[in-house]
Design a protein around this motif. Structure first.
Motif, mmCIF file in Angstrom:
data_model
loop_
_atom_site.group_PDB
_atom_site.id
_atom_site.type_symbol
_atom_site.label_atom_id
_atom_site.label_comp_id
_atom_site.label_asym_id
_atom_site.label_seq_id
_atom_site.Cartn_x
_atom_site.Cartn_y
_atom_site.Cartn_z
ATOM 1 N N PRO A 1 0.895 -1.204 -0.173
ATOM 2 C CA PRO A 1 -0.001 -0.166 -0.066
ATOM 3 C C PRO A 1 0.926 1.205 -0.202
ATOM 4 C CG PRO A 1 0.383 -1.033 2.198
ATOM 5 C CD PRO A 1 0.996 -2.019 1.268
ATOM 6 N N SER A 2 0.760 2.010 -0.966
ATOM 7 C CA SER A 2 1.691 3.425 -1.052
ATOM 8 C C SER A 2 1.014 4.368 0.136
ATOM 9 C CB SER A 2 1.393 4.174 -2.456
ATOM 10 O OG SER A 2 0.057 4.500 -2.470
ATOM 11 N N ARG A 3 -0.073 4.221 0.583
ATOM 12 C CA ARG A 3 -0.716 5.082 1.661
ATOM 13 C C ARG A 3 -1.302 4.318 2.588
ATOM 14 N NH1 ARG A 3 -3.226 10.149 -0.963
ATOM 15 N NH2 ARG A 3 -3.892 10.468 1.080
ATOM 16 N N PRO A 4 -0.551 3.683 3.592
ATOM 17 C CA PRO A 4 -0.875 2.769 4.587
ATOM 18 C C PRO A 4 -2.008 3.466 5.724
ATOM 19 C CG PRO A 4 1.459 2.578 4.997
ATOM 20 C CD PRO A 4 1.013 3.417 3.677
ATOM 21 N N PRO A 5 -2.854 3.011 5.921
ATOM 22 C CA PRO A 5 -3.572 3.749 7.142
ATOM 23 C C PRO A 5 -2.867 3.855 8.342
ATOM 24 C CG PRO A 5 -4.841 1.702 6.736
ATOM 25 C CD PRO A 5 -3.591 1.781 5.868
ATOM 26 N N ALA A 6 -3.392 4.979 9.099
ATOM 27 C CA ALA A 6 -2.597 5.295 10.450
ATOM 28 C C ALA A 6 -2.937 3.995 11.201
ATOM 29 C CB ALA A 6 -3.172 6.686 11.081
ATOM 30 N N ALA A 7 -4.107 3.281 11.094
ATOM 31 C CA ALA A 7 -4.477 2.284 12.048
ATOM 32 C C ALA A 7 -3.482 1.149 11.800
ATOM 33 C CB ALA A 7 -6.010 1.783 11.536
ATOM 34 N N LEU A 8 -2.969 0.808 10.706
ATOM 35 C CA LEU A 8 -2.059 -0.129 10.682
ATOM 36 C C LEU A 8 -0.773 0.150 11.584
ATOM 37 C CD1 LEU A 8 -0.755 -2.820 9.136
ATOM 38 C CD2 LEU A 8 -0.053 -1.104 7.284
ATOM 39 N N HIS A 9 -0.242 1.519 11.419
ATOM 40 C CA HIS A 9 0.923 1.523 12.191
ATOM 41 C C HIS A 9 0.617 1.519 13.714
ATOM 42 C CE1 HIS A 9 3.486 2.742 8.840
ATOM 43 N NE2 HIS A 9 2.264 3.064 8.364
ATOM 44 N N ARG A 10 -0.757 2.130 14.004
ATOM 45 C CA ARG A 10 -1.170 1.827 15.650
ATOM 46 C C ARG A 10 -0.970 0.494 15.821
ATOM 47 N NH1 ARG A 10 -4.646 6.203 14.274
ATOM 48 N NH2 ARG A 10 -6.527 4.781 14.038
ATOM 49 N N LEU A 11 -1.632 -0.318 14.863
ATOM 50 C CA LEU A 11 -1.662 -1.649 15.422
ATOM 51 C C LEU A 11 -0.199 -2.353 15.596
ATOM 52 C CD1 LEU A 11 -2.933 -4.599 15.539
ATOM 53 C CD2 LEU A 11 -2.793 -4.638 12.998
ATOM 54 N N VAL A 12 0.490 -1.841 14.648
ATOM 55 C CA VAL A 12 1.879 -2.412 14.671
ATOM 56 C C VAL A 12 2.639 -1.876 15.974
ATOM 57 C CG1 VAL A 12 4.506 -2.346 13.762
ATOM 58 C CG2 VAL A 12 2.354 -3.138 12.375
ATOM 59 N N GLY A 13 2.350 -0.771 16.625
ATOM 60 C CA GLY A 13 2.923 -0.174 17.736
ATOM 61 C C GLY A 13 2.372 -1.107 18.933
ATOM 62 N N GLN A 14 1.156 -1.326 18.800
ATOM 63 C CA GLN A 14 0.673 -2.011 20.078
ATOM 64 C C GLN A 14 1.174 -3.617 20.119
ATOM 65 O OE1 GLN A 14 -3.707 -2.147 20.956
ATOM 66 N NE2 GLN A 14 -4.117 -0.362 19.615
ATOM 67 N N LEU A 15 1.568 -3.985 18.715
ATOM 68 C CA LEU A 15 1.901 -5.414 18.757
ATOM 69 C C LEU A 15 3.462 -5.481 19.446
ATOM 70 C CD1 LEU A 15 0.878 -6.512 15.350
ATOM 71 C CD2 LEU A 15 -0.435 -6.845 17.752
ATOM 72 N N ARG A 16 3.879 -4.291 19.017
ATOM 73 C CA ARG A 16 5.461 -4.466 19.621
ATOM 74 C C ARG A 16 5.552 -4.290 20.960
ATOM 75 N NH1 ARG A 16 9.880 -3.230 16.738
ATOM 76 N NH2 ARG A 16 9.056 -2.798 15.094
ATOM 77 N N ALA A 17 4.599 -3.523 21.497
ATOM 78 C CA ALA A 17 4.493 -3.347 22.923
ATOM 79 C C ALA A 17 4.116 -4.439 23.799
ATOM 80 C CB ALA A 17 3.373 -2.215 23.285
ATOM 81 N N ALA A 18 3.070 -5.306 23.053
ATOM 82 C CA ALA A 18 2.763 -6.738 23.712
ATOM 83 C C ALA A 18 4.021 -7.487 23.640
ATOM 84 C CB ALA A 18 1.625 -7.388 22.514
ATOM 85 N N ALA A 19 4.675 -7.498 22.502
ATOM 86 C CA ALA A 19 5.969 -8.605 22.516
ATOM 87 C C ALA A 19 6.916 -8.387 23.594
ATOM 88 C CB ALA A 19 6.489 -8.230 20.931
ATOM 89 N N GLU A 20 7.056 -6.888 23.682
ATOM 90 C CA GLU A 20 8.087 -6.465 24.879
ATOM 91 C C GLU A 20 7.632 -6.797 25.964
ATOM 92 O OE1 GLU A 20 8.829 -2.300 23.703
ATOM 93 O OE2 GLU A 20 10.092 -3.008 22.200
ATOM 94 N N GLU A 21 6.103 -6.768 26.367
ATOM 95 C CA GLU A 21 5.747 -6.920 27.711
ATOM 96 C C GLU A 21 5.619 -8.569 28.076
ATOM 97 O OE1 GLU A 21 1.995 -5.130 27.698
ATOM 98 O OE2 GLU A 21 2.598 -3.119 27.668
ATOM 99 N N ALA A 22 5.857 -9.251 26.776
ATOM 100 C CA ALA A 22 5.726 -10.724 27.056
ATOM 101 C C ALA A 22 7.220 -11.301 27.177
ATOM 102 C CB ALA A 22 5.176 -11.297 26.004
ATOM 103 N N GLY A 23 8.163 -10.118 27.052
ATOM 104 C CA GLY A 23 9.591 -10.561 27.374
ATOM 105 C C GLY A 23 10.279 -10.890 26.088
ATOM 106 N N LEU A 24 9.965 -10.341 25.128
ATOM 107 C CA LEU A 24 10.339 -10.489 23.763
ATOM 108 C C LEU A 24 11.334 -9.309 23.438
ATOM 109 C CD1 LEU A 24 8.122 -12.325 21.772
ATOM 110 C CD2 LEU A 24 10.052 -13.504 22.412
ATOM 111 N N ALA A 25 12.490 -9.168 22.515
ATOM 112 C CA ALA A 25 12.915 -8.042 22.164
ATOM 113 C C ALA A 25 12.782 -7.997 20.836
ATOM 114 C CB ALA A 25 14.361 -7.901 22.572
ATOM 115 N N PRO A 26 11.656 -7.625 19.945
ATOM 116 C CA PRO A 26 11.743 -7.396 18.544
ATOM 117 C C PRO A 26 12.436 -6.351 18.255
ATOM 118 C CG PRO A 26 9.687 -6.843 19.496
ATOM 119 C CD PRO A 26 10.391 -7.225 20.599
ATOM 120 N N GLU A 27 12.948 -6.777 16.723
ATOM 121 C CA GLU A 27 13.778 -5.889 16.190
ATOM 122 C C GLU A 27 13.258 -4.439 15.892
ATOM 123 O OE1 GLU A 27 15.782 -6.730 12.482
ATOM 124 O OE2 GLU A 27 15.460 -8.956 12.632
#
Ligand code: 2AM
Length: 176
Positions: A93-119
């Motif tokens: 998508p050349s113009r991904p919706p803001a919701a996609l970036h918000r989703l990824v931000g939440q997933l990153r936070a969830a992974a970190e809270e679970a003890g992972l260190a995603p790239e």
């Protein structure tokens, strides 16, 4: 790595209709790229690559993922191009919706809270179409593929002699 540890990632997984629309939209570019086309059943958009995840961490992660809140959104896949260095051709998508970036931000936070260190590499949404690809000219699609996204998936990645196998394990709905 401990027993039961698997290579996992979080992804958007297109249904059959979207896969078919991508196949049609990208057929010419896939031919031009030569290389190894990604089998239709393997097509996905990686949200967050997790790497090796032990079973206990996976359980903690699942609990966090259930708490993710994000409204469903539409992706307009309107661009075909390539990453020359990794030699892949993709649709994106050349113009991904803001919701996609918000989703990824939440997933990153969830992974970190679970003890992972995603790239921390920047998120660049795309679906890989071809590996070992020749450079393909950038292309804007007159008829983009519209993809109504309603859930995200935890996916297992296995390396087999004939290439990667991806197995969607479990989905969580997008709900605000
Ligand atoms: P790619 O399609 O652009 O190659 C499973 O391997 C998925 O995770 C693929 O879609 C791949 O992206 C992505 N991936 C693999 N290794 C990764 C890494 N170290 N960091 C980010 N994404 C990765």
């Amino acid at each position: 790595s401990s027993p039961g540890t698997e290579r996992l990632f979080l992804a958007l997984w297109p249904d059959g209709a979207v896969r078919e629309a991508v196949r049609r939209a990208a057929a010419e570019a896939v031919r031009a790229a030569r290389g190894r086309p990604v089998p239709p059943d393997n097509l996905h958009l990686t949200l967050l690559f997790l790497g090796a995840v032990p079973p206990a961490v996976r359980e903690a992660l699942a609990a966090r993922l259930a708490a993710v809140r994000c409204a469903p959104f539409e992706l307009v896949l309107d661009r075909i191009g390539g990453f020359p260095r990794s030699r892949v051709a993709w649709i994106a998508p050349s113009r991904p919706p803001a919701a996609l970036h918000r989703l990824v931000g939440q997933l990153r936070a969830a992974a970190e809270e679970a003890g992972l260190a995603p790239e921390r590499r920047p998120f660049s949404p795309h679906l890989t179409l071809v590996r070992k690809a020749r450079p393909v000219p950038a292309q804007v699609l007159a008829r983009p593929v519209r993809w109504g996204v309603r859930r995200f998936w935890l996916v297992r990645s296995q390396t087999l002699p004939d290439g990667a196998r991806y197995t969607p394990l479990r989905a969580w709905p997008l709900a605000a």
